[in-house]
Design a protein around this motif. Structure first.
Motif, PDB file in Angstrom:
ATOM      1  N   UNK A 178       0.820  -1.211   0.000  1.00  0.00           N
ATOM      2  CA  UNK A 178       0.000   0.000   0.000  1.00  0.00           C
ATOM      3  C   UNK A 178       0.852   1.258   0.000  1.00  0.00           C
ATOM      4  N   UNK A 179       0.332   2.267  -0.675  1.00  0.00           N
ATOM      5  CA  UNK A 179       1.006   3.560  -0.811  1.00  0.00           C
ATOM      6  C   UNK A 179       0.110   4.648  -0.226  1.00  0.00           C
ATOM      7  N   UNK A 180       0.689   5.758   0.176  1.00  0.00           N
ATOM      8  CA  UNK A 180      -0.143   6.863   0.696  1.00  0.00           C
ATOM      9  C   UNK A 180      -1.219   7.301  -0.292  1.00  0.00           C
ATOM     10  N   UNK A 181      -0.945   7.202  -1.576  1.00  0.00           N
ATOM     11  CA  UNK A 181      -1.937   7.612  -2.576  1.00  0.00           C
ATOM     12  C   UNK A 181      -3.107   6.636  -2.691  1.00  0.00           C
ATOM     13  N   UNK A 182      -3.038   5.514  -1.980  1.00  0.00           N
ATOM     14  CA  UNK A 182      -4.170   4.593  -1.924  1.00  0.00           C
ATOM     15  C   UNK A 182      -5.186   5.021  -0.874  1.00  0.00           C
ATOM     16  N   UNK A 183      -4.860   6.033  -0.094  1.00  0.00           N
ATOM     17  CA  UNK A 183      -5.768   6.521   0.926  1.00  0.00           C
ATOM     18  C   UNK A 183      -7.068   7.022   0.306  1.00  0.00           C
ATOM     19  N   UNK A 184      -8.183   6.473   0.775  1.00  0.00           N
ATOM     20  CA  UNK A 184      -9.492   6.821   0.220  1.00  0.00           C
ATOM     21  C   UNK A 184     -10.569   6.049   0.976  1.00  0.00           C
ATOM     22  N   UNK A 185     -11.806   6.406   0.703  1.00  0.00           N
ATOM     23  CA  UNK A 185     -12.931   5.564   1.126  1.00  0.00           C
ATOM     24  C   UNK A 185     -13.174   4.567   0.001  1.00  0.00           C
ATOM     25  N   UNK A 186     -13.213   3.298   0.361  1.00  0.00           N
ATOM     26  CA  UNK A 186     -13.387   2.241  -0.619  1.00  0.00           C
ATOM     27  C   UNK A 186     -14.834   1.741  -0.589  1.00  0.00           C
ATOM     28  N   UNK A 187     -15.420   1.635  -1.777  1.00  0.00           N
ATOM     29  CA  UNK A 187     -16.802   1.201  -1.924  1.00  0.00           C
ATOM     30  C   UNK A 187     -16.869  -0.067  -2.770  1.00  0.00           C
ATOM     31  N   UNK A 188     -17.711  -0.991  -2.354  1.00  0.00           N
ATOM     32  CA  UNK A 188     -18.000  -2.123  -3.229  1.00  0.00           C
ATOM     33  C   UNK A 188     -19.313  -1.845  -3.948  1.00  0.00           C
ATOM     34  N   UNK A 189     -19.468  -2.453  -5.090  1.00  0.00           N
ATOM     35  CA  UNK A 189     -20.637  -2.206  -5.921  1.00  0.00           C
ATOM     36  C   UNK A 189     -21.046  -3.480  -6.644  1.00  0.00           C
ATOM     37  N   UNK A 190     -22.337  -3.582  -6.939  1.00  0.00           N
ATOM     38  CA  UNK A 190     -22.878  -4.764  -7.621  1.00  0.00           C
ATOM     39  C   UNK A 190     -23.590  -4.351  -8.902  1.00  0.00           C
ATOM     40  N   UNK A 191     -23.317  -5.067  -9.962  1.00  0.00           N
ATOM     41  CA  UNK A 191     -23.975  -4.842 -11.250  1.00  0.00           C
ATOM     42  C   UNK A 191     -24.923  -6.010 -11.496  1.00  0.00           C
ATOM     43  N   UNK A 192     -26.209  -5.796 -11.279  1.00  0.00           N
ATOM     44  CA  UNK A 192     -27.174  -6.873 -11.447  1.00  0.00           C
ATOM     45  C   UNK A 192     -27.516  -7.141 -12.910  1.00  0.00           C
ATOM     46  N   UNK A 193     -27.024  -6.297 -13.804  1.00  0.00           N
ATOM     47  CA  UNK A 193     -27.345  -6.461 -15.207  1.00  0.00           C
ATOM     48  C   UNK A 193     -26.274  -7.155 -16.016  1.00  0.00           C
ATOM     49  N   UNK A 194     -25.169  -7.509 -15.346  1.00  0.00           N
ATOM     50  CA  UNK A 194     -24.070  -8.115 -16.083  1.00  0.00           C
ATOM     51  C   UNK A 194     -23.302  -9.073 -15.188  1.00  0.00           C
ATOM     52  N   UNK A 195     -22.816 -10.146 -15.793  1.00  0.00           N
ATOM     53  CA  UNK A 195     -21.988 -11.093 -15.053  1.00  0.00           C
ATOM     54  C   UNK A 195     -20.500 -10.881 -15.336  1.00  0.00           C
TER      55      UNK A 195
ATOM     56  N   UNK B  32     -16.788  -8.608 -15.664  1.00  0.00           N
ATOM     57  CA  UNK B  32     -15.959  -7.706 -14.875  1.00  0.00           C
ATOM     58  C   UNK B  32     -15.718  -6.439 -15.684  1.00  0.00           C
ATOM     59  N   UNK B  33     -16.068  -5.299 -15.136  1.00  0.00           N
ATOM     60  CA  UNK B  33     -15.874  -4.040 -15.858  1.00  0.00           C
ATOM     61  C   UNK B  33     -15.716  -2.884 -14.891  1.00  0.00           C
ATOM     62  N   UNK B  34     -15.238  -1.782 -15.413  1.00  0.00           N
ATOM     63  CA  UNK B  34     -14.989  -0.607 -14.576  1.00  0.00           C
ATOM     64  C   UNK B  34     -15.911   0.558 -14.872  1.00  0.00           C
ATOM     65  N   UNK B  35     -17.075   0.280 -15.431  1.00  0.00           N
ATOM     66  CA  UNK B  35     -18.016   1.335 -15.808  1.00  0.00           C
ATOM     67  C   UNK B  35     -18.877   1.694 -14.598  1.00  0.00           C
ATOM     68  N   UNK B  36     -18.485   2.736 -13.920  1.00  0.00           N
ATOM     69  CA  UNK B  36     -19.107   3.120 -12.659  1.00  0.00           C
ATOM     70  C   UNK B  36     -20.622   3.272 -12.765  1.00  0.00           C
ATOM     71  N   UNK B  37     -21.111   3.900 -13.822  1.00  0.00           N
ATOM     72  CA  UNK B  37     -22.538   4.199 -13.938  1.00  0.00           C
ATOM     73  C   UNK B  37     -23.388   2.951 -14.170  1.00  0.00           C
ATOM     74  N   UNK B  38     -22.764   1.831 -14.485  1.00  0.00           N
ATOM     75  CA  UNK B  38     -23.528   0.607 -14.714  1.00  0.00           C
ATOM     76  C   UNK B  38     -23.733  -0.211 -13.452  1.00  0.00           C
TER      77      UNK B  38
END
Length: 121
Positions: free
Chosen positions: A82-99, A101-107
């Protein structure tokens, strides 16, 4: 679907943390995002329903590992070096419309409450 993230904390640079995200119901594609103060929420890692496909942001590739246990409806994020720049609030998210792996936040349909990760230098 309710998502409960846990495992955050304070760690020194070079250290490790393991985040967990427990889901109340069946989930599909899952992802982790993070948001540092004054910055937009950014993609960190994602995993497909099967667990066979993963996807990472360049900034964490080789240091973070996402995994899942479908029997427990839980997704994990192992964070090493871990690096200092990793400091953040981490959120998990679920995409019920797709199985996938993707990084499209709005989906992503559902979000956990976030867990704070602080890395000191």
């Amino acid at each position: 679907v309710q998502l409960q993230a846990s495992g955050g904390g304070l760690v020194q640079a070079g250290g490790s943390l393991r985040l967990s995200c427990a889901a109340s119901g069946r989930t599909y594609g899952m992802g982790w995002f993070r948001q540092a103060p004054g910055k937009e929420r950014e993609f960190v890692a994602a995993i497909s329903l099967s667990g066979f496909s993963t996807y990472y942001a360049d900034s964490v590739k080789g240091r973070f590992t996402i995994s899942r246990d479908n029997a427990k409806n839980t997704v994990y994020l192992q964070m090493n070096s871990l690096k200092p720049e990793d400091t953040a609030v981490y959120y998990c998210a679920a995409d019920l419309g797709s199985s996938l792996a993707h990084g499209l936040r709005d989906q992503y349909d559902y979000w956990g409450q976030g867990t704070q990760v602080t890395v000191s230098s």
